[in-house]
Design a protein around this motif. Structure first.
Motif, PDB file in Angstrom:
ATOM      1  N   VAL A 281      40.636  34.431  40.711  1.00 50.39           N
ATOM      2  CA  VAL A 281      41.082  33.617  41.837  1.00 50.39           C
ATOM      3  C   VAL A 281      39.971  32.652  42.231  1.00 50.39           C
ATOM      4  N   ALA A 282      40.349  31.400  42.421  1.00 51.78           N
ATOM      5  CA  ALA A 282      39.429  30.395  42.953  1.00 51.78           C
ATOM      6  C   ALA A 282      40.056  29.799  44.215  1.00 51.78           C
ATOM      7  N   VAL A 283      39.243  29.630  45.233  1.00 50.21           N
ATOM      8  CA  VAL A 283      39.687  28.986  46.467  1.00 50.21           C
ATOM      9  C   VAL A 283      38.787  27.784  46.682  1.00 50.21           C
ATOM     10  N   ASN A 284      39.402  26.623  46.714  1.00 49.20           N
ATOM     11  CA  ASN A 284      38.656  25.370  46.878  1.00 49.20           C
ATOM     12  C   ASN A 284      37.529  25.263  45.848  1.00 49.20           C
ATOM     13  N   GLU A 285      37.872  25.599  44.609  1.00 48.02           N
ATOM     14  CA  GLU A 285      36.988  25.484  43.448  1.00 48.02           C
ATOM     15  C   GLU A 285      35.837  26.494  43.428  1.00 48.02           C
ATOM     16  N   SER A 286      35.908  27.534  44.264  1.00 53.44           N
ATOM     17  CA  SER A 286      34.905  28.604  44.257  1.00 53.44           C
ATOM     18  C   SER A 286      35.573  29.896  43.812  1.00 53.44           C
ATOM     19  N   ILE A 287      34.996  30.536  42.783  1.00 51.39           N
ATOM     20  CA  ILE A 287      35.528  31.809  42.298  1.00 51.39           C
ATOM     21  C   ILE A 287      35.295  32.879  43.358  1.00 51.39           C
ATOM     22  N   ILE A 288      36.329  33.684  43.619  1.00 52.31           N
ATOM     23  CA  ILE A 288      36.216  34.767  44.592  1.00 52.31           C
ATOM     24  C   ILE A 288      36.145  36.090  43.833  1.00 52.31           C
ATOM     25  N   PRO A 289      35.069  36.866  44.018  1.00 53.36           N
ATOM     26  CA  PRO A 289      34.968  38.172  43.348  1.00 53.36           C
ATOM     27  C   PRO A 289      36.070  39.119  43.843  1.00 53.36           C
ATOM     28  N   LYS A 290      36.528  40.001  42.964  1.00 55.70           N
ATOM     29  CA  LYS A 290      37.606  40.932  43.316  1.00 55.70           C
ATOM     30  C   LYS A 290      37.282  41.754  44.566  1.00 55.70           C
TER      31      LYS A 290
END
Length: 67
Positions: free
Chosen positions: A35-44
């Motif tokens: 998952v990326a939010v606003n081009e930043s990967i979000i760790p699980k």
């Protein structure tokens, strides 16, 4: 509230987390997803505590096998 989910408009409840988004999409198993939010990967481990905001751009990518 409106977000952009994989380049399409999508409506979610205020104060929704990434985990809540998965639930709304009917995806109970989050293994194999990035998952990326606003081009930043979000760790699980941050899915539950990452709250989405109006007009966030969310990208969901599922890993696949093949050859």
């Amino acid at each position: 509230m409106k977000i952009l989910l994989n380049d399409e408009n999508y409506e979610i409840a205020e104060n929704s987390s990434i985990t809540m988004l998965f639930q709304k999409l009917g995806k109970d198993d989050m293994r194999g997803w990035a998952v990326a939010v606003n081009e930043s990967i979000i760790p699980k481990h941050d899915f539950e505590k990452t709250l989405l905001c109006e007009e966030d751009r969310v990208i969901l990518i599922q890993a696949t096998q093949g050859g």
